[in-house]
Design a protein around this motif. Structure first.
Motif, PDB file in Angstrom:
ATOM      1  N   ILE A  16       0.660  -1.288   0.460  1.00 19.37           N
ATOM      2  CA  ILE A  16      -0.435   0.165   0.299  1.00 19.37           C
ATOM      3  C   ILE A  16       1.257   0.830  -0.144  1.00 19.37           C
ATOM      4  N   GLN A  17       0.870   1.714  -0.732  1.00 18.49           N
ATOM      5  CA  GLN A  17       1.210   3.462  -1.057  1.00 18.49           C
ATOM      6  C   GLN A  17       0.640   4.583  -0.598  1.00 18.49           C
ATOM      7  N   GLU A  18       0.987   5.317   0.550  1.00 17.58           N
ATOM      8  CA  GLU A  18       0.471   6.090   1.227  1.00 17.58           C
ATOM      9  C   GLU A  18       1.176   7.438   0.466  1.00 17.58           C
ATOM     10  N   LEU A  19       0.170   8.132   0.063  1.00 16.95           N
ATOM     11  CA  LEU A  19       0.682   9.312  -1.126  1.00 16.95           C
ATOM     12  C   LEU A  19       0.360  11.043  -0.530  1.00 16.95           C
ATOM     13  N   ALA A  20      -0.909  10.693   0.637  1.00 17.15           N
ATOM     14  CA  ALA A  20      -0.440  11.418   1.208  1.00 17.15           C
ATOM     15  C   ALA A  20      -1.064  10.995   3.088  1.00 17.15           C
ATOM     16  N   ARG A  21      -1.517  12.589   4.084  1.00 14.89           N
ATOM     17  CA  ARG A  21      -2.386  12.443   5.184  1.00 14.89           C
ATOM     18  C   ARG A  21      -3.932  11.666   4.339  1.00 14.89           C
ATOM     19  N   ASP A  22      -3.802  10.236   5.249  1.00 19.21           N
ATOM     20  CA  ASP A  22      -5.304   9.797   4.638  1.00 19.21           C
ATOM     21  C   ASP A  22      -5.622   9.105   3.587  1.00 19.21           C
ATOM     22  N   LEU A  23      -4.339   9.624   2.716  1.00 16.39           N
ATOM     23  CA  LEU A  23      -4.335   9.248   1.868  1.00 16.39           C
ATOM     24  C   LEU A  23      -3.783   7.796   0.805  1.00 16.39           C
ATOM     25  N   VAL A  24      -3.973   6.798   0.675  1.00 13.31           N
ATOM     26  CA  VAL A  24      -3.485   5.667   0.568  1.00 13.31           C
ATOM     27  C   VAL A  24      -4.056   5.507  -1.288  1.00 13.31           C
ATOM     28  N   VAL A  25      -2.857   4.271  -2.520  1.00 13.66           N
ATOM     29  CA  VAL A  25      -3.363   3.411  -2.898  1.00 13.66           C
ATOM     30  C   VAL A  25      -3.491   2.028  -3.290  1.00 13.66           C
ATOM     31  N   ILE A  26      -3.697   0.919  -3.582  1.00 10.93           N
ATOM     32  CA  ILE A  26      -3.571  -0.619  -3.747  1.00 10.93           C
ATOM     33  C   ILE A  26      -2.868  -0.417  -5.127  1.00 10.93           C
ATOM     34  N   PRO A  27      -1.816  -0.385  -5.162  1.00  8.22           N
ATOM     35  CA  PRO A  27      -0.944   0.092  -6.336  1.00  8.22           C
ATOM     36  C   PRO A  27      -1.408  -1.576  -7.718  1.00  8.22           C
ATOM     37  N   ASN A  28      -1.144  -0.965  -8.842  1.00 12.04           N
ATOM     38  CA  ASN A  28      -1.708  -2.670  -9.586  1.00 12.04           C
ATOM     39  C   ASN A  28      -0.832  -3.084  -9.844  1.00 12.04           C
ATOM     40  N   ARG A  29       0.640  -3.244  -9.737  1.00  9.46           N
ATOM     41  CA  ARG A  29       1.564  -3.704  -9.010  1.00  9.46           C
ATOM     42  C   ARG A  29       2.171  -4.276 -11.216  1.00  9.46           C
ATOM     43  N   GLN A  30       1.628  -4.033 -12.396  1.00  7.07           N
ATOM     44  CA  GLN A  30       1.846  -4.023 -13.487  1.00  7.07           C
ATOM     45  C   GLN A  30       1.222  -4.935 -13.721  1.00  7.07           C
ATOM     46  N   VAL A  31       0.270  -5.262 -12.857  1.00  5.77           N
ATOM     47  CA  VAL A  31      -0.259  -6.485 -13.508  1.00  5.77           C
ATOM     48  C   VAL A  31      -1.570  -6.021 -15.238  1.00  5.77           C
ATOM     49  N   GLN A  32      -1.703  -6.229 -16.240  1.00  3.94           N
ATOM     50  CA  GLN A  32      -2.413  -5.670 -16.608  1.00  3.94           C
ATOM     51  C   GLN A  32      -4.029  -6.488 -16.314  1.00  3.94           C
ATOM     52  N   LEU A  33      -5.201  -5.175 -16.748  1.00  2.00           N
ATOM     53  CA  LEU A  33      -5.935  -5.467 -16.072  1.00  2.00           C
ATOM     54  C   LEU A  33      -6.805  -5.139 -15.043  1.00  2.00           C
ATOM     55  N   VAL A  34      -5.287  -4.485 -14.213  1.00  2.00           N
ATOM     56  CA  VAL A  34      -5.424  -4.869 -12.886  1.00  2.00           C
ATOM     57  C   VAL A  34      -5.139  -2.578 -11.914  1.00  2.00           C
ATOM     58  N   PRO A  35      -6.617  -2.402 -12.184  1.00  5.65           N
ATOM     59  CA  PRO A  35      -6.129  -0.134 -12.060  1.00  5.65           C
ATOM     60  C   PRO A  35      -5.229  -0.041 -10.266  1.00  5.65           C
ATOM     61  N   ASN A  36      -4.599   0.914 -10.554  1.00 11.39           N
ATOM     62  CA  ASN A  36      -4.732   1.074  -9.632  1.00 11.39           C
ATOM     63  C   ASN A  36      -5.874   1.742  -8.958  1.00 11.39           C
ATOM     64  N   ILE A  37      -5.900   0.767  -7.579  1.00 10.37           N
ATOM     65  CA  ILE A  37      -7.733   1.788  -6.514  1.00 10.37           C
ATOM     66  C   ILE A  37      -6.920   2.339  -5.125  1.00 10.37           C
ATOM     67  N   GLY A  38      -7.203   3.872  -5.452  1.00  7.84           N
ATOM     68  CA  GLY A  38      -7.122   5.108  -4.273  1.00  7.84           C
ATOM     69  C   GLY A  38      -8.464   4.587  -3.249  1.00  7.84           C
TER      70      GLY A  38
END
Length: 297
Positions: A16-38
């Motif tokens: 999980i990537q923390e981008l700012a206070r109380d804001l994270v992204v579940i990264p797609n890990r370069q897998v096709q047909l998987v989006p970045n999820i906020g």
């Protein structure tokens, strides 16, 4: 879509990537047909951006989001109607308020069933994720803009107009200067043109370029693309410049009345030379086809 079997589009709730206070992204890990999820939090509520493809992926996203929210109210939005972004929304029914723009809601209703069938043709792993999918009805539909107050943090949802799809929207978090673009911008890959005549010709290269010019001018310190690594404002500029070059090189050759096959071959070679490390080379041909159709006669 590319003519080969896709890998299993599984969302992994890890790294999980923390981008700012109380804001994270579940990264797609370069897998096709998987989006970045906020996951975007405020004092009172939490907004989830994208669901992953199908109920299995969405259940994992919902479980993570509910744990992250710790009792706060949940909202869900999606950047456009395509399966890996929105075809898990039914899992959030009763757990989150689902809100999207009007054009996206229409896409989901009219084109969603056909996209289930089309994506199932990409191979057994994708078909398995889409098994049993029912298309969700949004709880809130807005026309052009919607400011969602999460409590001490306002998130701006903005319909962009026709570009990658008819119903694209971007999600901006002004206090953190973070922008979620959906598939209007990808990192490390050629722009995805869902150009499938005669079945789907809604993508517009010229309108997409106009949208990217505006987004690049507005900028954002942190840009979360639909797929690929989180980046900065240069990501917006890179997509803008690619689309502009793709249009110019396609139209120059179209003016010379050469065949579309020749245009595809020559423009593809040029784009690959410019961006040898980018993935998704099959999408160049789709982009050329789209822009040939938009060539001013």
């Amino acid at each position: 879509m590319a003519e080969h079997t896709m890998p299993d589009p599984v969302v992994h709730v890890t790294d999980i990537q923390e981008l700012a206070r109380d804001l994270v992204v579940i990264p797609n890990r370069q897998v096709q047909l998987v989006p970045n999820i906020g996951i975007i939090g405020g004092r009172d509520s939490v907004l989830v951006v994208e669901t992953g493809m199908g109920s299995g992926n969405a259940e994992k996203v919902l479980e993570f989001a509910a744990g992250y929210a710790k009792g706060r109210r949940l909202f869900l939005t999606t950047t456009h109607f395509h399966p890996e972004h929105a075809f898990g929304a039914q899992t959030f029914a009763g757990e989150a308020t689902f809100l999207i723009n009007q054009a996206q809601a229409e896409d989901l209703k009219v084109k969603g069933p056909g996209y289930i069938d089309m994506f199932k043709g990409l191979g057994e792993p994708v078909a398995r994720q889409l098994e049993g999918v029912t298309l969700a009805q949004p709880d809130v539909v807005y026309e052009q803009s919607y400011d969602l107050d999460l409590g001490g943090r306002v998130v701006r949802l903005r319909a962009t107009g026709r570009a990658h799809s008819k119903g694209d929207q971007v999600v901006r978090v002004p206090d953190a200067d973070v922008l979620f673009t959906g598939d209007l911008a990808e990192a490390g890959q050629f722009a995805i043109f869902p150009w499938f005549p005669p079945y789907d010709t809604d993508v517009s290269g010229t309108r997409w370029l106009s949208v990217m010019r505006r987004l690049a001018a507005e900028g954002a310190e942190v840009v979360v693309p639909g797929h690929g690594e989180v980046g900065g404002p240069q990501l917006l500029a890179d997509v803008r410049d690619y689309l502009r070059l793709l249009r110019d090189e396609t139209w120059i050759r179209r003016d010379s009345a050469v065949s579309e096959r020749t245009i595809i071959d020559e423009v593809s070679a040029l784009m690959i030379e410019r961006h040898p490390d980018w993935a998704g080379r099959d999408w160049i041909e789709k982009g050329v086809g789209c822009l040939c159709s938009e060539h001013p006669a």
